[in-house]
Design a protein around this motif. Structure first.
Motif, PDB file in Angstrom:
ATOM      1  N   MET A   1      47.045  51.272  14.777  1.00  0.00           N
ATOM      2  CA  MET A   1      45.854  50.486  14.464  1.00  0.00           C
ATOM      3  C   MET A   1      45.579  49.501  15.598  1.00  0.00           C
ATOM      4  N   LYS A   2      44.315  49.386  15.964  1.00  0.00           N
ATOM      5  CA  LYS A   2      43.953  48.498  17.064  1.00  0.00           C
ATOM      6  C   LYS A   2      42.759  47.635  16.645  1.00  0.00           C
ATOM      7  N   ILE A   3      42.929  46.317  16.744  1.00  0.00           N
ATOM      8  CA  ILE A   3      41.906  45.371  16.285  1.00  0.00           C
ATOM      9  C   ILE A   3      41.466  44.476  17.434  1.00  0.00           C
ATOM     10  N   LEU A   4      40.161  44.277  17.547  1.00  0.00           N
ATOM     11  CA  LEU A   4      39.580  43.319  18.486  1.00  0.00           C
ATOM     12  C   LEU A   4      39.190  42.080  17.689  1.00  0.00           C
ATOM     13  N   PHE A   5      39.734  40.946  18.080  1.00  0.00           N
ATOM     14  CA  PHE A   5      39.542  39.678  17.352  1.00  0.00           C
ATOM     15  C   PHE A   5      38.739  38.736  18.253  1.00  0.00           C
ATOM     16  N   TYR A  88      31.014  33.833  27.908  1.00  0.00           N
ATOM     17  CA  TYR A  88      31.931  34.422  26.937  1.00  0.00           C
ATOM     18  C   TYR A  88      31.545  35.869  26.644  1.00  0.00           C
ATOM     19  N   VAL A  89      30.259  36.127  26.486  1.00  0.00           N
ATOM     20  CA  VAL A  89      29.779  37.493  26.216  1.00  0.00           C
ATOM     21  C   VAL A  89      30.192  38.438  27.337  1.00  0.00           C
ATOM     22  N   ASN A  90      29.947  38.021  28.573  1.00  0.00           N
ATOM     23  CA  ASN A  90      30.304  38.868  29.721  1.00  0.00           C
ATOM     24  C   ASN A  90      31.808  39.086  29.803  1.00  0.00           C
ATOM     25  N   PHE A  91      32.574  38.061  29.432  1.00  0.00           N
ATOM     26  CA  PHE A  91      34.030  38.161  29.445  1.00  0.00           C
ATOM     27  C   PHE A  91      34.511  39.181  28.410  1.00  0.00           C
ATOM     28  N   VAL A  92      33.939  39.129  27.215  1.00  0.00           N
ATOM     29  CA  VAL A  92      34.301  40.088  26.159  1.00  0.00           C
ATOM     30  C   VAL A  92      34.015  41.513  26.628  1.00  0.00           C
ATOM     31  N   ARG A  93      32.895  41.711  27.251  1.00  0.00           N
ATOM     32  CA  ARG A  93      32.531  43.051  27.719  1.00  0.00           C
ATOM     33  C   ARG A  93      33.506  43.542  28.795  1.00  0.00           C
ATOM     34  N   ARG A  94      33.939  42.628  29.669  1.00  0.00           N
ATOM     35  CA  ARG A  94      34.902  43.014  30.712  1.00  0.00           C
ATOM     36  C   ARG A  94      36.255  43.382  30.113  1.00  0.00           C
ATOM     37  N   VAL A  95      36.728  42.541  29.188  1.00  0.00           N
ATOM     38  CA  VAL A  95      38.050  42.761  28.589  1.00  0.00           C
ATOM     39  C   VAL A  95      38.099  44.080  27.821  1.00  0.00           C
ATOM     40  N   THR A  96      37.016  44.439  27.164  1.00  0.00           N
ATOM     41  CA  THR A  96      37.021  45.609  26.281  1.00  0.00           C
ATOM     42  C   THR A  96      36.546  46.892  26.978  1.00  0.00           C
ATOM     43  N   LYS A  97      36.184  46.795  28.236  1.00  0.00           N
ATOM     44  CA  LYS A  97      35.671  47.971  28.938  1.00  0.00           C
ATOM     45  C   LYS A  97      36.730  49.090  28.962  1.00  0.00           C
ATOM     46  N   GLY A  98      36.334  50.265  28.491  1.00  0.00           N
ATOM     47  CA  GLY A  98      37.234  51.414  28.479  1.00  0.00           C
ATOM     48  C   GLY A  98      38.227  51.415  27.335  1.00  0.00           C
ATOM     49  N   GLN A  99      38.151  50.410  26.429  1.00  0.00           N
ATOM     50  CA  GLN A  99      39.078  50.320  25.296  1.00  0.00           C
ATOM     51  C   GLN A  99      38.444  50.933  24.041  1.00  0.00           C
ATOM     52  N   SER A 100      39.274  51.255  23.067  1.00  0.00           N
ATOM     53  CA  SER A 100      38.802  51.713  21.768  1.00  0.00           C
ATOM     54  C   SER A 100      39.497  50.902  20.689  1.00  0.00           C
ATOM     55  N   TYR A 101      38.781  50.681  19.583  1.00  0.00           N
ATOM     56  CA  TYR A 101      39.321  49.861  18.499  1.00  0.00           C
ATOM     57  C   TYR A 101      38.954  50.474  17.156  1.00  0.00           C
ATOM     58  N   ASP A 102      39.793  50.183  16.155  1.00  0.00           N
ATOM     59  CA  ASP A 102      39.498  50.612  14.793  1.00  0.00           C
ATOM     60  C   ASP A 102      38.590  49.620  14.079  1.00  0.00           C
ATOM     61  N   LEU A 103      38.728  48.336  14.445  1.00  0.00           N
ATOM     62  CA  LEU A 103      37.961  47.298  13.766  1.00  0.00           C
ATOM     63  C   LEU A 103      37.707  46.132  14.712  1.00  0.00           C
ATOM     64  N   VAL A 104      36.522  45.544  14.596  1.00  0.00           N
ATOM     65  CA  VAL A 104      36.182  44.303  15.300  1.00  0.00           C
ATOM     66  C   VAL A 104      36.088  43.200  14.255  1.00  0.00           C
TER      67      VAL A 104
END
Length: 393
Positions: A1-5, A88-104
């Motif tokens: 399980m992978k969660i983005l918080f 903050y928005v741009n930072f979130v997009r950079r951190v999550t680039k190429g990642q997959s998650y089950d839940l945000v």
């Protein structure tokens, strides 16, 4: 399980959002199954420009990775915060680039973190769980002038629907929000887990009330903005009470300068302003205080909220003077012994409440503290987050 918080505030920042998010992450770390991953994307401390305490940009601990971005300096103004949120928005997009998650998961008071969480869940094709700590659309309609609300209300109304309608589950921190959201959205997706009391307050050895004192110390700790209205209530209230009552106001915010001006205008010597302090110092301040003070501005939107500060105050066993209306007034009157509610912005009823509290004896709030332990609340909320992530699409 992978969660983005997603949380704009996180430890070591000083805010209700930070304390709530930090406790919830710790509980998720306990409950997530083996092999899970939790990515927290947040900011370096920025709640108050007078309080800076930087921590690691990237912090790794077991299953959790915490990503923090340092934001440009700001003074908590509406435009300031809008501009810094872009970083903050741009930072979130950079951190999550190429990642997959089950839940945000997104915890949000001023709506935009919820909007961002909704956008990211769509982009990542993940489930969405929102934690709503304020009704931003309701607040701006009552607080901001018409030349702003004329264009802002329709726009933020659309953004709110964009967020809520896409969410699989939505937690509301106040039962007072129920009517607003259930009138607009499908009610089955809502649940109610309030703010709570952290272990550091529950376990602290609080001194007993001292009874009648030569000088009664009245303490407020928190934000000093439009919502709190301290600049409206404190100067005339302190003037009315006189030198036998000493106000200690700890914090910062958009109306602190105006509050300072009014203190000078009223020539008050019984009001002291103190910059934001860490929790260890705050515990000591609470221990020295005789009465704890809370106030919300007299606008309809605030009749739905339940201030997080109430839970912290209640844990001390100290008398509480609260200038609030609506749901908060009902909650305090029903559940928090040793408290007096007075009409917001009414310094005469505030003075009456404080004088009655100044002779308080020992207050037993054992039942309240056990019912609203942050650990217990976050345990149940974490269970709901994990359950939601496992549900079929």
């Amino acid at each position: 399980m992978k969660i983005l918080f997603l949380t704009y505030y996180f430890e070591p920042d000083l805010s209700a959002g930070s304390f709530r998010a930090t406790a919830l992450v710790k509980e998720l770390e306990e409950q997530l199954p083996k092999g899970s991953k939790l990515d927290v994307v947040t900011t370096q401390p920025n709640r108050y420009h007078t309080y800076t305490k930087e921590s690691c940009d990237i912090e790794r601990r077991d299953i959790t990775t915490i990503h923090r971005i340092k934001l440009p300096e700001h003074k908590n103004g509406f435009i300031d915060q809008a501009l810094t949120f872009r970083h903050y928005v741009n930072f979130v997009r950079r951190v999550t680039k190429g990642q997959s998650y089950d839940l945000v998961f997104g915890t949000s008071s001023r709506l935009m973190t919820a909007v961002l969480a909704s956008y990211m869940s769509r982009k990542l094709k993940a489930k969405l769980f929102l934690d709503i700590r304020d009704i931003f659309v309701d607040t701006i309609s009552d607080v901001f002038p018409k030349y702003i609300t004329a264009w802002a209300l329709p726009m933020f109304g659309i953004l709110e629907r964009y967020s809520i309608n896409h969410a699989d589950k939505v937690n509301l921190v106040s039962e007072g929000f129920r009517s607003y959201f259930q009138q607009r959205y499908t009610s089955s997706r809502f649940m109610y887990f309030p703010n709570g009391i952290d272990e550091v307050f529950i376990n602290h050895p609080w001194p007993k009330p001292k009874g009648v004192q030569e000088v009664t110390v009245i303490l407020y700790a928190g934000n000093m903005g439009d919502s709190q209205g301290l600049h409206i209530i404190v100067p005339p209230l302190a003037k009315q009470l006189g030198e036998r009552y000493q106000f200690r106001l700890i914090g910062d915010g958009g109306k602190r300068l105006l509050l300072e001006e009014k203190i000078r205008k009223y020539q008050l010597e019984n009001v002291e302003l103190i910059p934001p302090i860490d929790r260890a110092s705050l515990l000591a301040e609470y221990s020295r205080a005789d009465i704890l003070f809370l106030h919300l501005n007299d606008v309809p939107a605030f009749e739905k909220v339940l201030p997080s500060k109430l839970f912290e105050y209640a844990s001390t066993g100290k008398p509480i003077a609260a200038g609030v209306g609506g749901y908060a007034a009902e909650f305090i009157s029903e559940k928090i012994r040793g408290s007096k509610v007075f009409q917001p912005c009414d310094y005469e009823s505030g003075a009456k409440a404080i004088k009655e509290l100044a002779v308080s004896s020992e207050i037993d709030r054992t039942d309240f503290v056990s019912s609203y332990s942050r650990t217990s609340i976050c345990k149940e909320l974490a269970e709901q987050i994990i359950k939601t992530s496992r549900e079929p699409n």
